[in-house]
Design a protein around this motif. Structure first.
Motif, short mmCIF file in Angstrom:
data_model
loop_
_atom_site.label_atom_id
_atom_site.label_comp_id
_atom_site.label_asym_id
_atom_site.label_seq_id
_atom_site.Cartn_x
_atom_site.Cartn_y
_atom_site.Cartn_z
N PRO A 54 0.82 -1.22 0.00
CA PRO A 54 0.00 0.00 0.00
C PRO A 54 0.85 1.27 0.00
O PRO A 54 1.98 1.28 0.50
N ILE A 55 0.29 2.31 -0.56
CA ILE A 55 0.96 3.62 -0.55
C ILE A 55 0.70 4.26 0.80
O ILE A 55 -0.45 4.49 1.18
N ARG A 56 1.75 4.51 1.55
CA ARG A 56 1.60 5.03 2.90
C ARG A 56 1.23 6.51 2.89
O ARG A 56 1.76 7.28 2.08
N PRO A 57 0.33 6.94 3.77
CA PRO A 57 -0.06 8.35 3.84
C PRO A 57 1.02 9.22 4.46
O PRO A 57 1.37 9.04 5.61
N LEU A 58 1.60 10.11 3.68
CA LEU A 58 2.66 11.03 4.16
C LEU A 58 2.36 12.43 3.69
O LEU A 58 2.70 12.81 2.57
N PRO A 59 1.76 13.35 4.49
CA PRO A 59 1.19 13.07 5.82
C PRO A 59 -0.24 12.57 5.74
O PRO A 59 -0.83 12.20 6.73
N PRO B 265 -3.36 10.53 2.92
CA PRO B 265 -3.46 9.71 1.71
C PRO B 265 -3.50 10.57 0.44
O PRO B 265 -4.10 11.66 0.44
N PRO B 266 -2.86 10.10 -0.63
CA PRO B 266 -2.89 10.87 -1.88
C PRO B 266 -4.29 10.91 -2.47
O PRO B 266 -5.07 9.97 -2.32
N LYS B 267 -4.59 12.00 -3.17
CA LYS B 267 -5.87 12.09 -3.86
C LYS B 267 -5.89 11.13 -5.03
O LYS B 267 -4.85 10.68 -5.51
N PRO B 268 -7.10 10.82 -5.57
CA PRO B 268 -7.20 9.80 -6.62
C PRO B 268 -6.30 10.07 -7.83
O PRO B 268 -5.70 9.12 -8.35
N ASP B 269 -6.22 11.34 -8.31
CA ASP B 269 -5.39 11.57 -9.49
C ASP B 269 -3.92 11.33 -9.20
O ASP B 269 -3.18 10.76 -10.02
N ARG B 270 -3.49 11.74 -7.99
CA ARG B 270 -2.10 11.49 -7.59
C ARG B 270 -1.86 9.98 -7.38
O ARG B 270 -0.81 9.45 -7.75
N LEU B 271 -2.84 9.30 -6.81
CA LEU B 271 -2.74 7.86 -6.59
C LEU B 271 -2.54 7.13 -7.93
O LEU B 271 -1.68 6.25 -8.05
N ALA B 272 -3.31 7.52 -8.94
CA ALA B 272 -3.19 6.90 -10.26
C ALA B 272 -1.80 7.10 -10.83
O ALA B 272 -1.21 6.19 -11.44
N GLY C 237 -8.16 -0.86 -11.69
CA GLY C 237 -8.38 -1.87 -10.66
C GLY C 237 -7.48 -1.67 -9.46
O GLY C 237 -7.91 -1.79 -8.31
N ARG C 238 -6.21 -1.33 -9.71
CA ARG C 238 -5.28 -1.09 -8.61
C ARG C 238 -5.70 0.15 -7.81
O ARG C 238 -5.60 0.16 -6.57
N CYS C 239 -6.14 1.18 -8.51
CA CYS C 239 -6.57 2.40 -7.82
C CYS C 239 -7.77 2.11 -6.90
O CYS C 239 -7.82 2.60 -5.76
N CYS C 240 -8.72 1.33 -7.38
CA CYS C 240 -9.89 1.01 -6.57
C CYS C 240 -9.49 0.23 -5.31
O CYS C 240 -9.98 0.50 -4.20
N ALA C 241 -8.58 -0.72 -5.48
CA ALA C 241 -8.12 -1.50 -4.33
C ALA C 241 -7.40 -0.60 -3.32
O ALA C 241 -7.58 -0.72 -2.11
N HIS C 242 -6.57 0.33 -3.80
CA HIS C 242 -5.84 1.21 -2.90
C HIS C 242 -6.77 2.21 -2.21
O HIS C 242 -6.55 2.58 -1.05
N LEU C 243 -7.83 2.64 -2.89
CA LEU C 243 -8.78 3.55 -2.26
C LEU C 243 -9.46 2.88 -1.07
O LEU C 243 -9.63 3.49 0.00
N VAL C 244 -9.87 1.63 -1.26
CA VAL C 244 -10.49 0.90 -0.15
C VAL C 244 -9.47 0.66 0.96
O VAL C 244 -9.77 0.79 2.15
N GLN D 132 -6.95 2.56 1.72
CA GLN D 132 -6.74 3.83 2.43
C GLN D 132 -7.86 4.07 3.45
O GLN D 132 -7.62 4.54 4.57
N LEU D 133 -9.09 3.75 3.04
CA LEU D 133 -10.20 3.95 3.96
C LEU D 133 -10.05 3.07 5.20
O LEU D 133 -10.27 3.52 6.33
N THR D 134 -9.66 1.80 5.00
CA THR D 134 -9.53 0.90 6.16
C THR D 134 -8.40 1.31 7.08
O THR D 134 -8.37 0.91 8.25
N ALA D 135 -7.44 2.10 6.58
CA ALA D 135 -6.33 2.54 7.41
C ALA D 135 -6.64 3.84 8.17
O ALA D 135 -5.86 4.27 9.02
N HIS D 136 -7.76 4.48 7.85
CA HIS D 136 -8.08 5.77 8.47
C HIS D 136 -8.46 5.55 9.94
O HIS D 136 -9.13 4.57 10.29
N PRO D 137 -8.04 6.44 10.85
CA PRO D 137 -8.32 6.25 12.29
C PRO D 137 -9.80 6.11 12.61
O PRO D 137 -10.17 5.46 13.58
#
Length: 1024
Positions: free
Chosen positions: A36-41, A43-50, A124-131, A133-138
């Motif tokens: 997973p792409i780690r949130p620093l600081p 999570p990246p926005k969808p366009d950046r994630l892609a 497909g990878r973007c969708c998986a990473h979006l989910v 990121q949500l599961t990692a949110h406090p």
């Protein structure tokens, strides 16, 4: 409370617990993506994630021009920007990346086909990473808990609405009873009564989940390791053996843990707590049927009577037909314990009963246990049972068992001082077992190891040396010192000395043995005691008081069901019964019954109890009977040889005669003979040492296995004589024997003496891993077990073949990229491996993947340029195109994989191995495989060879450990020129093939075939 309400209550409890745990111990995301792409600081926005993910896959699309890659990336960014990707939507889609992907728009028009591939992959990878990121949110845990509770409420409303419309579920009564029954089974099997014999310090026994240790069994034949000419019996953990078959015949000697395993299976089925390897068993309803309870009954129970026959007090509450429905639906787990405890005259009845059950309820799971001598390994093989033998515990198992025993004991210590004392006892016992050969040999099965643990604690680390001394010490501990040291006297109104208790228990044991029983009815036991007490006038008390005293205070009797009594373990019955037989001078009785498996231990222990002249006469009589009854001769001679270990003093001429007769039976010719010979100990090894010249390969292997089973210094010296043997199976056995001896010494003196080019070096323990540095010529290494540190393996750059077996701690395969010569990788039961991308290397030619992480992505298989031989044993519904693969093996786990267009996906396929009837059936309709030249069918009970008719160009067929089918359909295969037959329990009838003049048939060692006289000698090849 209804079944639905119970389920909702459990759900709410689970949700609340999960939410609290997540809030108190924050964790990373759900692990939906391997990196997973780690949130620093943040999570990246969808366009950046892609954009970031596009960089990660750029190498896979290096053939795509830059402008097309950018166009695909821009299209993904546009799609993400146009969609609603907030938290509400992701929860509404059930946090499913695939559903999110399906709802997003299609790619922009004008993209090339290859650009569309990149678009689909990247989206497909973007969708998986979006989910992810949500599961990692406090706030995720709290929100998830709210959503779950709301969903549960909606479900409750829906259920109530449906219930109001259609009334209660037809199976509501079944579900409610199933819950009650599961609770009872879990409670009844949650503790081990015998475990440790710890002086009554834990009146209810020990927690089973704390005490249980999984053992090893002999596995299936695995021909591929050495080629089909050399099938080798593998060793697997019991959980794997259970997970691979629905019908298992489990064989093991006294005290090897058979009944404890049955208890463990019942407990986990009731609690639905099996791990991944047995996850399918969590839907099972256990029925525990101990055969000793049925020997006095006219018939064995049908499913409707299972609960009543097993003494379950709830049997009257079961809905009508409930057990029948469980059996018919395939949800029943039928645990049949103790075939050896059924008198020989009733075993045919037991066999018929089991066969009838299987015919009536083929979908149920069955596990049957027995001592090896009671029935052959082929017993019930015609009904689909796979035989496995519980193996003696190795050093690692003994260490684990000692740890489990003391951990269980510490769990109930009343004080820290007593707990600290147990630490001292545990360390002392580990040292003693590791350094004293006599104790090491005694500790190789759970019962004896538990006795050692208990005696080590009770006698403050002063342990006996021999088996008879061990039993004597246990009896002293149980019959006298337990109550004396605790100042318990006359509780039941009677006070018995050790001699008086022993005399009565001996007579009861011998009565049970003579009558072929392991339990007596209470009224029978009282009647016997009344007779025996007439000769013991000094005993003050009624038979009822004496019976209660023996049951409650001796520690040797138990009440398996209301109104019955038996010994806590068969071993104590045999030991005491043998002493009674000797004191009664019933040596003729012992000799007459010596061929019966139930009398094996009785005879051997009688030799130990007897005086020197008596044991000489007994052993001589066994040899004379062996002469007059050849059908029992082999067994009786080995029984006499095994009894020598219990004869500290014996006429030299008798000992010499037994040894001479034993030599004529050497080397051993099978697993059971090896086990019997190993009981003889060093004497057997000395006899084997005299016949080493000219041994065949199979005979040499048998000698090595016997030596490993003995494990003494004499055994080590015998194994050393084979260290330079170049024969494949012998070298393999030398490697496998390593774990039975000191790892460092064995590595320096045995393993380092030869090159290990074509033979696997098998490593089980961390000590062996550390000692690998002493093995200079290492080309092939197999590491078995949960080793977290594999640096000793990864640091060997010269290795060409790597196999990792049953390692749940292995996650990262990147160290393999630092091993430049690796061309062959096997991964078996490594449940944490989910990414095989590091294996995409130009040099990898052979790969095995069996039971890895459920989320494993097989896509990289299509990117391995040199992969030629693929063995797949991983559940999947799709196989990527593997254009270079010439040999494909599909194991049982791939049964849901369709063979559609397999010949197109693997255009160079020359050899195909199938292990399920469903795959064989697909051959009759799969046109892409019509040109297949070689087919291997393995480990199948039913094979219909008519289904091979479309394979008109098939040249070679191999039947490997299949129930022999009708071979006549092979005459319709015009190109067939080679047939190989391996390891069936029944006979292959070759008669229908006699007119196939171009057919050559290879028959493996030990495989039986009829009709061979119809063929010219050159067309039947017998493999060594």
């Amino acid at each position: 409370m209804s079944g639905t309400e119970v389920a909702l209550l459990r759900l709410a409890t689970t949700v609340a617990g999960a939410a609290a745990k997540a809030l108190l111990t924050p964790k990373p995301g759900a692990g939906l993506v391997p990196d997973p792409i780690r949130p620093l600081p943040r999570p990246p926005k969808p366009d950046r994630l892609a954009k970031v993910l596009a960089g990660r896959v750029s190498e896979s699309y290096a053939d795509l021009p830059e402008h097309e890659r950018l166009a695909a990336l821009a299209s993904v960014q546009d799609t993400l920007a146009a969609g609603v990707l907030d938290t509400d939507r992701l929860f509404a889609l059930g946090l499913d990346p695939e559903r999110l992907r399906a709802e997003l728009s299609a790619p922009a028009a004008g993209l090339s086909a290859r650009s569309v591939d990149l678009y689909e992959d990247l989206l497909g990878r973007c969708c998986a990473h979006l989910v992810e990121q949500l599961t990692a949110h406090p706030s995720f845990a709290a929100r998830a808990a709210v959503e779950q509770v709301r969903a549960a409420g909606r479900t409750q409303d829906l259920v109530e609405d449906v219930r109001g419309r259609v009334g209660p579920r037809p199976d509501a009564a079944d579900l409610e009873f199933e819950d009650r029954y599961a609770e009872f089974v879990a409670m009844a099997n949650s503790r081990v009564e015998l475990f440790g014999l710890t002086l009554g310090r834990s009146a209810g026994g020990w927690p089973l989940e704390t005490a249980y240790i999984g053992l090893e069994v002999s596995g299936e034949y695995e021909p591929d390791r050495y080629g089909l000419d050399h099938p080798v019996r593998t060793t697997v953990r019991i959980e794997q053996a259970l997970g691979e078959r629905d019908r298992l015949l489990l064989r093991g000697p006294a005290g090897s843990g058979k009944s404890t395993l049955v208890q463990w299976l019942a407990l986990n089925a009731a609690r639905q707590s099996f791990g991944d390897e047995l996850a399918d068993w969590n839907r099972c309803v256990p029925f525990v049927l101990r055969l000793r309870a049925f020997t006095a009954q006219e018939s064995l129970p049908a499913p409707a009577d299972f609960l009543r026959a097993a003494g379950v007090p709830l049997h009257g509450s079961a809905p009508a037909g409930w057990a029948d429905r469980m059996m018919g639906q395939g949800r029943a787990l039928v645990l049949v314990d103790g075939v050896d405890e059924v008198p020989d005259r009733l075993r045919k009845r037991t066999e018929r009963w089991l066969k009838d059950l299987i015919v009536a309820y083929p979908r149920a799971k069955y596990v049957v246990t027995t001592r090896p001598s009671a029935v052959p390994g082929t017993w019930l093989s015609g009904s689909g049972f796979e035989p496995h033998t519980l193996l003696a515990m190795g050093r690692a198992d003994i260490g684990a068992f000692i740890g489990h025993w003391h951990r269980a004991a510490r769990s109930e210590c009343p004080s820290e001082e007593e707990s600290a004392e147990l630490d001292r006892y545990e360390n002392a016992l580990r040292r003693a077992v590791g350094t004293r050969r006599d104790l090491g040999l005694l500790a190789t099965n759970p019962l004896m190891c538990a006795l050692l643990c208990a005696l080590n604690r009770d006698r403050r680390m002063q342990l006996p040396r021999a088996r008879k001394e061990l039993y004597d010490a246990a009896l002293d501990m149980l019959l006298v010192r337990r109550d004396t040291e605790r100042e318990i006297v006359g509780v039941e109104g009677v006070d018995l000395t050790r001699e008086e208790q022993t005399a009565l228990l001996q007579r009861l044991a011998y009565w049970l043995i003579r009558n072929g029983l392991v339990e007596a009815r209470q009224e029978e036991a009282l009647g016997l005691l009344a007779d025996w007490l007439r000769a013991m006038s000094q005993v003050r008390g009624t038979p009822e008081q004496v019976f209660t005293h023996l049951l409650n205070r001796s520690g040797l009797l138990r009440e398996p069901a209301p109104g019955s009594v038996g010994f806590v373990h068969r071993t104590f019955q045999d030991y005491l019964g043998a002493k009674a037989a000797v004191e009664a001078r019933d040596f003729g009785v012992l000799v007459r019954h010596a061929h019966e498996d139930q009398w094996d231990d009785v005879v051997q222990m009688a030799v130990g109890h007897a005086r020197p002249d008596e044991r000489a006469s007994l052993l001589t009589a066994l040899l004379r009977r062996a002469d007059t009854e050849p059908e029992h001769g082999h067994r009786l001679v080995l029984l006499a040889a095994g009894s020598l270990a219990h004869a500290p003093e014996l006429d030299p001429t008798v000992r010499e005669e037994v040894e001479t007769r034993t030599v004529k039976l050497l080397p051993p010719d099978g697993h059971e003979s090896i086990g019997e010979l190993a009981k003889v100990g060093d004497l057997a090894l000395e006899l084997l040492s005299s016949i080493l010249d000219g041994l065949s390969e199979q005979e040499a292997v048998a000698v090595l296995r016997t030596a490993a089973a003995v494990g003494s210094e004499t055994a080590y010296e015998l194994v050393k004589q084979f260290r330079e043997d170049t024969r494949m199976m012998v070298a393999h056995e030398v490697s496998v024997s390593w774990r039975h001896f000191d790892a460092e010494r064995y590595a320096r003196e045995v393993m380092a003496a030869r090159r290990w080019d074509g033979v696997w070096v098998t490593v089980y323990t961390s000590a062996q891993l550390a000692a690998l540095r002493h093995v200079p010529h290492l080309k092939s290494a197999q590491v078995v077990g949960n080793h977290s540190d594999l640096s000793a393996l990864w640091s060997r750059p010269g290795i060409e073949r790597v196999s990792v077996f049953r390692n749940d701690k292995l996650t990262d395969l990147r160290p393999l990229t630092r091993m430049p010569h690796v061309a062959h990788v096997d991964l078996f039961h490594c449940a944490a491996v989910r990414d095989i991308a590091p294996l995409v290397q130009p040099r990898l030619r052979r790969l095995t993947l069996v039971a890895l992480h459920r989320a494993l992505d097989l896509t990289p298989l299509g990117e391995m340029p040199d992969l030629q031989h693929l063995t797949l044993g991983h559940s999947t519904s799709e196989l990527p195109a593997c254009e270079q693969v010439t040999y494909l093996s599909l194991l049982r786990q791939t049964r849901h994989l369709p063979l559609t267009d397999l010949g197109i996906h693997c255009p160079r396929l020359e050899r195909l191995e199938l292990c399920t009837p469903g795959h064989v059936a697909q051959l009759s309709v799969e046109e892409s495989l019509s040109d297949l030249p070689q087919l291997l069918l393995s480990n199948m009970d039913r094979v219909d060879l008519r289904l091979l008719a479309p394979l008109t160009r098939l040249k070679e067929l191999v039947l490997n450990h299949c129930t022999p089918p009708d071979l006549a359909p092979l005459t319709d295969l015009p190109a067939l020129s080679a047939l190989a037959l391996y390891g069936a329990d029944k006979v292959y009838d070759l008669t229908p093939l006699a007119d196939m003049e171009n057919l050559t048939i290879r028959v493996a060692h030990g495989t039986r075939a009829s009709g061979t006289h119809l063929f010219p000698p050159e067309r039947i090849v017998r493999l060594p």
